[in-house]
Design an enzyme around this catalytic site. Structure first.
Site: not given
Ligand code: C6P
Length: 423
Positions: A139, A216, A219, A242, A380
């Site tokens: 991401h 990270d 997910q 999430k 993203c």
């Molecule tokens: N992905 C998706 O629709 P934040 O925004 O900080 O809560 O998470 C960022 C982020 C970082 N790593 C991974 C693997 C992610 O999937 C995400 C967020 C969302 O896939 C929004 S772009």
């Protein structure tokens, strides 16, 4: 190690999986919405999941009768707010199997957690020519913070290749390690393809060479039991929103041995021990990394979300979501011209696809007319889309409250969309 959970599992004895899901769904007010004259089918869980009433009511109770600032007052309300905030830290410690509560830092979310590590852990140790290793399927939140720190220090970002199915090229990973590698930063689960990365093996190989690893987990945490001690991971980052919790709150887990040595990321109230113009000393962990008034309601709500997931139980979550993935893969593979993007053997409950040569945006717009919420675009993860030579995908991501019927509605609506687009 995850110790005894504070909350017992909900008793689902005597209920079959469908009844269990019906009971769970009753906890989520948003799942009863009607969208475009259709019952909402919410399949955008990887972007953000819906919230159970337990989390909503917990936040409401906090703001109604428990609100005050934390760590600052001797008065009753402040003491109580502090107690709830800190006990949420204990719940999270338990939830991810951390050894100590001092290793749990409240942040704004995954992005904030990764930036904290980039600036506070990596920046001070990086020299020109040093390397940080990421993979091609990260991401943007696990790419850009490292690019920034590389610009600041003269270090280089190296990228591990992936196979066409969305799995990591492990040979390339091994060959990419060098005596200049200072940190590996990898996703546990790919948000755009669903691939589950073998992080335990990666961590073990990296540690064999003395290289720390950041995972990270944005997910992964919603789908599988995480045990940071068992993984032996050095940093683990995730977001509350999430995993059925509030937005604007997340976690950085870090091993104490690293966090102790890291300088504060931001300065302000609560992170200090004493301040004078001659010099300032810093508070102990974890407060050293929590400058300013924190997201108290968010932290408390996150604790409730973790308890809620514990009550459902990861055994149920993993088993049931695997069935949802299987059903979706089966039903969607019967649609003419539908091509799955991301077909690795080991996947979380995410399906990404393209419908013939239509633009993902058009398919998602048509699905919305049938009340189905999916995400379209690059999610993203522009580098992985370039690597696969596509502009983006349509992504349906499942949670334990989705039903087999909803998957059938998705498949039928895709058939209808295909007829609208191509006949
Ligand atoms: N992905 C998706 O629709 P934040 O925004 O900080 O809560 O998470 C960022 C982020 C970082 N790593 C991974 C693997 C992610 O999937 C995400 C967020 C969302 O896939 C929004 S772009």
């Amino acid at each position: 190690m995850n110790t005894v959970l504070k909350t017992a599992h909900i008793s689902f004895d005597g209920l079959d999986q469908e009844d269990v899901v019906d009971r769970i769904r009753a906890d989520f007010p948003a799942l009863s919405l009607t969208v475009n004259n259709h019952p909402l089918v919410y399949l955008d869980n990887a972007a953000s999941s819906q919230k159970p009433i337990q989390v909503i009511e917990r936040i409401s109770r906090y703001y109604s009768t428990e609100h005050s600032n934390v760590h600052r007052g001797v008065h009753d309300l402040s003491q109580r707010a502090t107690e709830y905030y800190e006990s949420s830290r204990d719940i999270i410690r338990d939830f991810i199997g951390a050894r100590s509560r001092t290793e749990i830092i409240f942040t704004k979310g995954t992005t904030d957690s990764i930036n904290l590590v980039a600036q506070s852990f990596a920046r001070p140790i990086l020299n020109p020519g040093d390397e940080i290793l990421v993979t091609h399927l990260e991401h943007h939140s696990n790419i850009v913070p490292w690019q920034l720190v590389c610009q600041q220090t003269g270090a280089e970002l190296k990228v591990v290749a992936i196979h066409d199915d969305g799995s990591i090229d492990y040979d390339d990973f091994e060959q990419s390690l060098s005596e200049r590698t200072r940190l590996i930063a990898i996703a546990h689960v790919s948000n755009s393809l669903g691939t589950i990365i073998p992080v335990k093996r990666i961590i073990s190989d990296a540690h064999g060479l003395g290289i720390p690893v950041l995972v990270d987990g944005a997910q992964a945490v919603p789908h599988m039991q995480i045990d940071v001690s068992d993984l032996d991971v050095d940093f683990y980052c995730f977001s509350g929103h999430k995993m059925y919790g509030p937005t604007g709150i997340g976690i950085l887990y870090g091993k104490e041995q690293f966090l102790e040595k890291m300088p504060p990321y931001q300065g302000g109230g609560d992170m200090i021990e004493s301040v004078s113009f001659a010099g300032t000393t810093y508070n102990d962990l974890p407060h050293k990394f929590e400058a300013g008034t924190p997201n108290i309601a968010g932290a408390i709500g996150l604790g409730t979300a973790a308890e809620y997931m514990n009550q459902i139980g990861f055994e149920f979550i993993s088993e049931y979501e695997a069935k949802l993935l299987e059903r979706a893969t089966d039903r969607l593979s019967q649609i003419e011209g539908l091509r799955f993007i991301g077909t690795a053997e080991n996947k979380a409950s995410v399906v990404s696809f393209l419908l013939r040569d239509s633009h993902p945006y058009d398919v998602a717009t048509l699905l919305d007319k049938f009340g189905i919420a999916v995400r379209s675009g690059h999610h993203c993860t522009q580098p992985v889309m370039s690597r696969l030579g596509i502009p983006g995908t349509v992504r349906a991501s499942f949670a334990f409250y989705n039903t087999m019927d909803e998957i059938d509605v998705l498949a039928e609506s895709l058939q209808k969309s295909s007829r609208i687009l191509f006949s």
